[in-house]
Design a protein around this motif. Structure first.
Motif, PDB file in Angstrom:
ATOM      1  N   ASP A 105       0.827  -1.200   0.000  1.00 22.86           N
ATOM      2  CA  ASP A 105       0.000   0.000   0.000  1.00 22.86           C
ATOM      3  C   ASP A 105       0.867   1.259   0.000  1.00 22.86           C
ATOM      4  N   GLU A 106       0.213   2.399   0.001  1.00 17.56           N
ATOM      5  CA  GLU A 106       0.924   3.670  -0.159  1.00 17.56           C
ATOM      6  C   GLU A 106       1.854   3.987   1.006  1.00 17.56           C
ATOM      7  N   ARG A 107       1.682   3.318   2.127  1.00 14.16           N
ATOM      8  CA  ARG A 107       2.544   3.594   3.271  1.00 14.16           C
ATOM      9  C   ARG A 107       3.966   3.083   3.071  1.00 14.16           C
ATOM     10  N   LEU A 108       4.155   2.105   2.189  1.00 18.47           N
ATOM     11  CA  LEU A 108       5.499   1.607   1.930  1.00 18.47           C
ATOM     12  C   LEU A 108       6.211   2.572   0.994  1.00 18.47           C
ATOM     13  N   GLU A 109       7.185   3.280   1.526  1.00 22.63           N
ATOM     14  CA  GLU A 109       7.913   4.274   0.748  1.00 22.63           C
ATOM     15  C   GLU A 109       9.313   3.800   0.362  1.00 22.63           C
ATOM     16  N   GLN A 110       9.883   2.904   1.152  1.00 26.16           N
ATOM     17  CA  GLN A 110      11.259   2.456   0.926  1.00 26.16           C
ATOM     18  C   GLN A 110      11.455   1.151   1.674  1.00 26.16           C
ATOM     19  N   VAL A 111      12.246   0.250   1.105  1.00 23.19           N
ATOM     20  CA  VAL A 111      12.579  -1.001   1.774  1.00 23.19           C
ATOM     21  C   VAL A 111      14.091  -1.064   1.988  1.00 23.19           C
ATOM     22  N   VAL A 112      14.520  -1.952   2.864  1.00 24.34           N
ATOM     23  CA  VAL A 112      15.947  -2.202   3.089  1.00 24.34           C
ATOM     24  C   VAL A 112      16.212  -3.670   2.798  1.00 24.34           C
ATOM     25  N   MET A 113      17.192  -3.922   1.953  1.00 27.16           N
ATOM     26  CA  MET A 113      17.625  -5.276   1.613  1.00 27.16           C
ATOM     27  C   MET A 113      19.040  -5.434   2.139  1.00 27.16           C
ATOM     28  N   GLY A 114      19.218  -6.272   3.150  1.00 23.61           N
ATOM     29  CA  GLY A 114      20.516  -6.405   3.800  1.00 23.61           C
ATOM     30  C   GLY A 114      21.126  -7.779   3.601  1.00 23.61           C
ATOM     31  N   TYR A 115      22.372  -7.803   3.145  1.00 18.98           N
ATOM     32  CA  TYR A 115      23.114  -9.048   2.930  1.00 18.98           C
ATOM     33  C   TYR A 115      24.355  -9.037   3.820  1.00 18.98           C
ATOM     34  N   TRP A 116      24.397  -9.971   4.784  1.00 17.06           N
ATOM     35  CA  TRP A 116      25.574 -10.122   5.647  1.00 17.06           C
ATOM     36  C   TRP A 116      26.272 -11.426   5.295  1.00 17.06           C
ATOM     37  N   GLY A 117      27.587 -11.382   5.173  1.00 22.35           N
ATOM     38  CA  GLY A 117      28.328 -12.567   4.788  1.00 22.35           C
ATOM     39  C   GLY A 117      29.384 -12.958   5.795  1.00 22.35           C
ATOM     40  N   VAL A 118      29.613 -14.263   5.900  1.00 22.25           N
ATOM     41  CA  VAL A 118      30.723 -14.825   6.672  1.00 22.25           C
ATOM     42  C   VAL A 118      31.539 -15.653   5.692  1.00 22.25           C
ATOM     43  N   GLN A 119      32.795 -15.316   5.540  1.00 15.42           N
ATOM     44  CA  GLN A 119      33.645 -15.942   4.528  1.00 15.42           C
ATOM     45  C   GLN A 119      34.728 -16.775   5.197  1.00 15.42           C
ATOM     46  N   TYR A 120      34.941 -17.986   4.681  1.00 14.65           N
ATOM     47  CA  TYR A 120      35.975 -18.856   5.252  1.00 14.65           C
ATOM     48  C   TYR A 120      36.536 -19.757   4.162  1.00 14.65           C
TER      49      TYR A 120
ATOM     50  N   THR B  44      30.017 -21.042  -2.899  1.00 13.44           N
ATOM     51  CA  THR B  44      31.472 -21.055  -3.045  1.00 13.44           C
ATOM     52  C   THR B  44      31.835 -20.112  -4.174  1.00 13.44           C
ATOM     53  N   ASP B  45      32.722 -19.159  -3.916  1.00 10.39           N
ATOM     54  CA  ASP B  45      33.052 -18.176  -4.945  1.00 10.39           C
ATOM     55  C   ASP B  45      34.176 -18.683  -5.835  1.00 10.39           C
ATOM     56  N   ASN B  46      34.512 -17.892  -6.850  1.00  9.74           N
ATOM     57  CA  ASN B  46      35.497 -18.372  -7.825  1.00  9.74           C
ATOM     58  C   ASN B  46      36.930 -18.283  -7.336  1.00  9.74           C
ATOM     59  N   SER B  47      37.123 -17.833  -6.086  1.00  8.78           N
ATOM     60  CA  SER B  47      38.441 -17.896  -5.459  1.00  8.78           C
ATOM     61  C   SER B  47      38.544 -19.078  -4.504  1.00  8.78           C
ATOM     62  N   GLY B  48      37.503 -19.902  -4.465  1.00  7.96           N
ATOM     63  CA  GLY B  48      37.519 -21.101  -3.653  1.00  7.96           C
ATOM     64  C   GLY B  48      37.101 -20.906  -2.207  1.00  7.96           C
ATOM     65  N   TYR B  49      36.594 -19.731  -1.868  1.00 14.58           N
ATOM     66  CA  TYR B  49      36.145 -19.467  -0.502  1.00 14.58           C
ATOM     67  C   TYR B  49      34.665 -19.820  -0.355  1.00 14.58           C
ATOM     68  N   ASP B  50      34.320 -20.390   0.792  1.00 15.14           N
ATOM     69  CA  ASP B  50      32.930 -20.595   1.145  1.00 15.14           C
ATOM     70  C   ASP B  50      32.381 -19.320   1.761  1.00 15.14           C
ATOM     71  N   ASN B  51      31.120 -19.025   1.453  1.00  9.77           N
ATOM     72  CA  ASN B  51      30.475 -17.828   1.969  1.00  9.77           C
ATOM     73  C   ASN B  51      29.098 -18.187   2.501  1.00  9.77           C
ATOM     74  N   LEU B  52      28.836 -17.872   3.758  1.00 12.07           N
ATOM     75  CA  LEU B  52      27.518 -18.008   4.351  1.00 12.07           C
ATOM     76  C   LEU B  52      26.875 -16.628   4.346  1.00 12.07           C
ATOM     77  N   MET B  53      25.664 -16.507   3.821  1.00 16.74           N
ATOM     78  CA  MET B  53      25.005 -15.200   3.763  1.00 16.74           C
ATOM     79  C   MET B  53      23.686 -15.244   4.520  1.00 16.74           C
ATOM     80  N   ILE B  54      23.460 -14.180   5.258  1.00  9.20           N
ATOM     81  CA  ILE B  54      22.216 -13.970   5.974  1.00  9.20           C
ATOM     82  C   ILE B  54      21.542 -12.761   5.337  1.00  9.20           C
ATOM     83  N   VAL B  55      20.334 -12.925   4.833  1.00 10.48           N
ATOM     84  CA  VAL B  55      19.679 -11.897   4.042  1.00 10.48           C
ATOM     85  C   VAL B  55      18.385 -11.477   4.737  1.00 10.48           C
TER      86      VAL B  55
ATOM     87  N   GLY C 131      36.327 -13.929   7.351  1.00  7.18           N
ATOM     88  CA  GLY C 131      36.008 -12.698   6.649  1.00  7.18           C
ATOM     89  C   GLY C 131      34.538 -12.376   6.843  1.00  7.18           C
ATOM     90  N   TYR C 132      34.212 -11.092   6.794  1.00  4.30           N
ATOM     91  CA  TYR C 132      32.824 -10.657   6.966  1.00  4.30           C
ATOM     92  C   TYR C 132      32.516  -9.575   5.929  1.00  4.30           C
TER      93      TYR C 132
END
Length: 352
Positions: A35-50, A85-96, A129-130
């Motif tokens: 509805d019209e009350r929603l003016e903006q949202v926040v999309m947050g991605y937190w990562g833990v890299q190992y 797993t990224d292309n540098s071979g690191y595992d990444n856990l993401m909390i969204v 890594g974070y």
């Protein structure tokens, strides 16, 4: 049938749609409604890299800590956990996490348990890594598309309801046409990614300044409730084509304007894989994303495969959300991440 752009976000067009008014889409799709009350949202991605099995338990503990903090007052209305797993071979856990009220997000962010943990010196010395990548698009700066109408994931979870059948899908350019802001604005990027604190080559804390109209796409697949036939269709026909396209962008996206591409799987708190996945991609602009989608063989194969099977899907749930945001509504921060992580790869060093 109705427009993907809700009535309260409609305005006189100065930029035309890509199809004539009498266009009829080939099958039904829907968008999230707020509805019209929603003016903006926040999309947050937190990562833990190992890297390496010996760090996995520590990384899972850190992921659980971040996930638990989302339950504090003013936390997000919806969140999920993923691994890639990224292309540098690191595992990444993401909390969204997703907020429908930026003020609530700011209050949550300033909660002592949240800010003290993130700013602690322990983050620099615990061997992990974070990262946090936050964007806050206004209501006119994002669009959604769903092949189903219940239990919407992602930003759909903070919206109020679902549309009726919409007009703007099934053709090149429909993604842009679903943006309310596309009625009057080309969403042209300005500026460059710039390192404004720290040095990616040496680790530690690094902050990247974004630019106006960075585009973010989340494109998801849920086969948890699919029957044997649909599961086979997804795993044997859709997934191989999708995986090839996502791996191409992960490894070769820089020349196309793709800053970062991650094809992630949902996990539970113990790191076990679930039958849901999505791709998360940051692009220099919506136009760069469109150009890849409309012309590159890796996406054309995805598109053709989807259209071939779309009308036969009943339990396989496919969707996407795309946003642009202003530079002032973006945060890209990294702690001891390798220099190819997220926005670090393409960020220009600070000029001295």
């Amino acid at each position: 049938m109705e427009s993907a752009i809700d009535k309260h976000l409609k305005c006189p067009r100065t930029l035309s749609r890509r199809v004539p008014d009498e266009y009829q889409p080939p099958f039904p799709m829907w968008v999230g409604r707020a509805d019209e009350r929603l003016e903006q949202v926040v999309m947050g991605y937190w990562g833990v890299q190992y890297r390496g099995e010996d760090q996995r338990e520590a990384a899972l503990r850190a992921m659980r800590h971040i996930a638990a903090s989302l339950s504090l007052p003013d936390g997000p209305l919806s969140h999920d956990l993923t691994h890639h797993t990224d292309n540098s071979g690191y595992d990444n856990l993401m909390i969204v996490g997703y907020w429908k009220d930026p003020a609530a997000y700011c209050r949550w962010l300033r909660t002592p348990e949240v800010i003290e943990w993130w700013s602690s010196e322990d983050r620099l010395s615990d061997g992990l890594g974070y990262f946090r990548e936050i964007v806050a698009p206004r209501a006119e700066q994002f669009e959604t598309l769903y092949g189903f109408r219940d239990e919407l994931p992602g930003v759909g979870a903070v919206m109020d309801t679902i549309s009726d059948d919409i007009e703007e899908h099934g053709y090149w350019g429909s993604m842009r046409d679903r943006f309310p802001i596309s009625q009057t604005d080309w969403m042209v990027p300005s500026g460059e990614l710039t390192v404004i604190a720290g040095d990616p080559a040496t680790g530690g804390r690094v902050v990247v300044q974004g630019h106006d109209n960075v585009a973010l796409i989340r494109s998801g697949q849920d086969w948890a409730d699919a029957g044997e036939e649909e599961r086979s269709l997804y795993l044997n026909e859709i997934l191989p084509t999708l995986q090839a396209g996502m791996d191409f962008l992960r490894d070769n996206g820089k020349d196309l304007g793709c800053y970062s591409n991650r094809f992630v799987n949902y996990i539970d708190l113990d790191g076990n894989f679930l039958n849901l996945s999505y791709n998360i991609g940051h692009w220099r602009s919506l136009e760069k994303l469109e150009r890849w989608a409309e012309s590159h063989p890796t996406h054309l194969r995805i598109f053709v495969t989807f259209f071939r099977v779309a009308t036969s899907l009943s339990k396989l749930r496919l969707y996407h959300e795309v946003s642009v945001s202003d530079a002032k509504d973006q945060v890209f921060e990294y702690i001891n991440c390798h220099p190819q992580t997220g926005m670090l790869r393409d960020a220009a060093p600070t000029k001295t």
